[in-house]
Design a protein around this motif. Structure first.
Motif, mmCIF file in Angstrom:
data_model
loop_
_atom_site.group_PDB
_atom_site.id
_atom_site.type_symbol
_atom_site.label_atom_id
_atom_site.label_comp_id
_atom_site.label_asym_id
_atom_site.label_seq_id
_atom_site.Cartn_x
_atom_site.Cartn_y
_atom_site.Cartn_z
ATOM 1 N N ARG A 17 51.019 41.080 23.498
ATOM 2 C CA ARG A 17 50.105 39.963 22.932
ATOM 3 C C ARG A 17 48.940 39.786 23.992
ATOM 4 O O ARG A 17 49.224 39.284 24.981
ATOM 5 C CB ARG A 17 50.867 38.797 22.859
ATOM 6 N N PHE A 20 43.725 35.273 25.480
ATOM 7 C CA PHE A 20 42.169 34.890 25.858
ATOM 8 C C PHE A 20 42.024 33.372 26.212
ATOM 9 O O PHE A 20 40.807 33.095 26.895
ATOM 10 C CB PHE A 20 41.409 35.271 24.573
ATOM 11 N N SER A 21 42.856 32.509 25.777
ATOM 12 C CA SER A 21 42.714 31.144 26.094
ATOM 13 C C SER A 21 43.368 30.904 27.353
ATOM 14 O O SER A 21 44.390 30.884 27.874
ATOM 15 C CB SER A 21 43.421 30.219 25.258
ATOM 16 N N HIS A 24 46.370 28.211 27.374
ATOM 17 C CA HIS A 24 47.719 28.799 27.000
ATOM 18 C C HIS A 24 48.828 29.294 28.230
ATOM 19 O O HIS A 24 49.824 29.720 28.154
ATOM 20 C CB HIS A 24 47.662 29.770 26.062
ATOM 21 N N GLU A 65 36.765 42.807 23.326
ATOM 22 C CA GLU A 65 36.720 41.713 22.406
ATOM 23 C C GLU A 65 36.037 40.364 23.004
ATOM 24 O O GLU A 65 35.834 39.551 22.628
ATOM 25 C CB GLU A 65 37.880 41.277 22.001
ATOM 26 N N ARG A 67 33.614 37.785 24.765
ATOM 27 C CA ARG A 67 32.401 37.383 24.297
ATOM 28 C C ARG A 67 31.940 36.169 24.898
ATOM 29 O O ARG A 67 32.504 35.087 24.977
ATOM 30 C CB ARG A 67 32.344 36.884 22.722
ATOM 31 N N LYS A 76 33.326 27.472 25.839
ATOM 32 C CA LYS A 76 33.136 28.198 24.387
ATOM 33 C C LYS A 76 33.198 29.734 24.643
ATOM 34 O O LYS A 76 33.317 30.535 23.576
ATOM 35 C CB LYS A 76 31.740 27.874 23.927
ATOM 36 N N ALA A 77 33.233 30.314 25.760
ATOM 37 C CA ALA A 77 33.483 31.760 25.851
ATOM 38 C C ALA A 77 34.769 32.181 25.756
ATOM 39 O O ALA A 77 35.733 31.437 26.167
ATOM 40 C CB ALA A 77 32.874 32.205 27.357
ATOM 41 N N LYS A 78 34.730 33.368 25.290
ATOM 42 C CA LYS A 78 35.976 34.042 25.130
ATOM 43 C C LYS A 78 36.170 34.964 26.224
ATOM 44 O O LYS A 78 35.483 36.284 26.158
ATOM 45 C CB LYS A 78 36.284 34.588 23.548
ATOM 46 N N ASN B 95 37.623 30.245 16.575
ATOM 47 C CA ASN B 95 38.090 31.710 17.194
ATOM 48 C C ASN B 95 38.185 31.799 18.708
ATOM 49 O O ASN B 95 38.122 32.308 19.322
ATOM 50 C CB ASN B 95 37.075 32.840 16.789
ATOM 51 N N TRP B 96 38.536 30.281 19.182
ATOM 52 C CA TRP B 96 38.518 30.071 20.647
ATOM 53 C C TRP B 96 39.769 30.699 21.247
ATOM 54 O O TRP B 96 39.830 31.304 22.491
ATOM 55 C CB TRP B 96 38.561 28.556 20.973
ATOM 56 N N ASP B 97 40.722 31.070 20.582
ATOM 57 C CA ASP B 97 41.912 31.972 21.177
ATOM 58 C C ASP B 97 41.941 33.433 20.787
ATOM 59 O O ASP B 97 42.726 34.001 21.313
ATOM 60 C CB ASP B 97 43.282 31.364 20.647
ATOM 61 N N GLY B 98 40.728 33.913 20.164
ATOM 62 C CA GLY B 98 40.539 35.287 19.716
ATOM 63 C C GLY B 98 41.438 35.660 18.719
ATOM 64 O O GLY B 98 41.298 36.945 18.428
ATOM 65 N N TYR B 99 41.960 34.600 18.232
ATOM 66 C CA TYR B 99 42.799 35.067 16.884
ATOM 67 C C TYR B 99 42.318 34.222 15.631
ATOM 68 O O TYR B 99 43.094 33.624 14.891
ATOM 69 C CB TYR B 99 44.326 35.000 17.034
#
Lengths: 146, 193
Positions: A17, A20-21, A24, A65, A67, A76-78, B95-99
């Motif tokens: 999995r 990105f956050s 988490h 992916e 961004r 706000k960036a991923k 879409n802050w988590d990419g999903y």
């Protein structure tokens, strides 16, 4: 489009999995159960089959992916943080309630449109906090890209 | 160009368009604006001048109004750290988590604040996390007790607890007063130090 249910991923495989956050990830690298919260009206959690796209390839997909925020705001960036790994057999065999009536399934859902044949969905029987916690416990700490 | 072009209607001595966004990855950086420090997170701004700290709500991306005392109340176990995290959650976009996650519900953030303010100070500080459906999770992950309380965009609360004495308990999303839930109180009592 076919109405057939996708095939189950074999028990001897691992899934990854991508994360990105930063919200988490715990300080010790373990994942909060919120990392397994599906978006509204869905019970599917996107993962990738390691047998088809290995860890390095998944890191590459994650990097692609990324961004940045258009206004430069870091919130706000991923940004790709890395992957967590889980064994499909352990996921299939873990009962998700005390009555032992609910289980998760890992289904092969290749995404050829986006050149991601390793895509799979981890389907929850229900979206509950307890199920998310049990799932998070089955996954490794964050594996960061080299 | 700055996202917020305008001036504070409450305090005309500083100007939002003088501030620049920070560049850190997970934190909102501070910027100097004259003799004040400034940071923003989407719909909120915090200004520190001397020993005074004020939080402003950005209106329409152009002007700012001070939040009321109740909005920055830090009773219970609400701390500056948790307050800052909730401010950051409020700035997350789709879409802050990419999903395909939803933005975090301001209603859920308000409910979280109220809940944290109502807890006894003997309860340890939890970690907070946004959920993909716009909810907020409040998590205590202790050696003997795990508790995850959440507030969703529809105004409901839910929780899941694991404890060596109490066992497992799950409450699915429910409308009502979270503080009157006896099962939740039992788990909260187990967290008390």
């Amino acid at each position: 489009m076919s109405d057939e249910k996708p095939e189950r991923v074999p028990d001897n495989e691992n899934v990854l999995r991508r994360i990105f956050s930063p919200y988490h990830i715990n300080e010790d690298g373990s994942l909060k159960s919120s990392a397994f919260s599906p978006s509204s009206n869905s019970l599917d959690i996107s993962v990738n089959r390691e047998a088809i796209a290995d860890f390095a390839a998944n890191c590459e997909i994650g990097k692609q992916e990324e961004r940045p925020s258009p206004d430069g705001n870091p919130v706000k960036a991923k940004i790709f943080r890395g992957c967590v790994r889980g064994n499909v057999g352990e996921i299939h065999n873990k009962h998700m309630d005390e009555e032992k009536s609910m289980y998760c399934e890992v289904l092969a859902t290749p995404d050829y449109e986006n050149n991601n044949p390793s895509h799979a969905d981890l389907r929850l029987p229900k979206n509950t906090r307890g199920i998310r916690k049990k799932l998070a416990d089955l996954f490794s700490n964050l594996l960061e890209p080299e | 160009m700055n996202a917020f072009a305008g001036t504070s209607t409450a305090n005309p001595s500083w100007h939002i368009d003088d501030a620049r966004p920070g560049t850190g990855e997970s934190q909102i950086n501070w910027d100097h604006v004259g003799d004040a420090l400034f940071r923003f997170s989407g719909i909120f701004a915090q200004v520190v001048s001397g020993s005074t700290s004020s939080i402003y709500s950005i209106i329409d991306g152009r002007s700012a109004l001070p939040l009321t005392l109740q909005d920055i109340d830090r009773t219970g176990i609400m701390s500056e750290k948790l307050d800052t995290l909730l401010l950051e959650f409020s700035a997350l976009e789709e879409n802050w988590d990419g999903y395909d996650a939803q933005p975090v519900s301001h209603f859920a953030i308000d409910q979280t604040r109220e809940f944290l303010r109502s807890l006894k100070t003997t309860i340890p500080e939890p970690s907070l996390a946004p959920d993909a459906d716009g909810s907020v999770s409040i998590i205590w992950d202790g050696a003997e007790t795990y508790l995850d309380v959440g507030f969703d965009p529809l105004g409901r609360y839910s929780f899941y607890g694991e404890d060596k004495d109490l066992g497992e308990f799950e409450l699915e999303p429910t409308i009502g007063s979270v503080l009157n839930n006896r099962s939740l109180s039992k788990y909260l009592d187990k967290l008390t130090v």
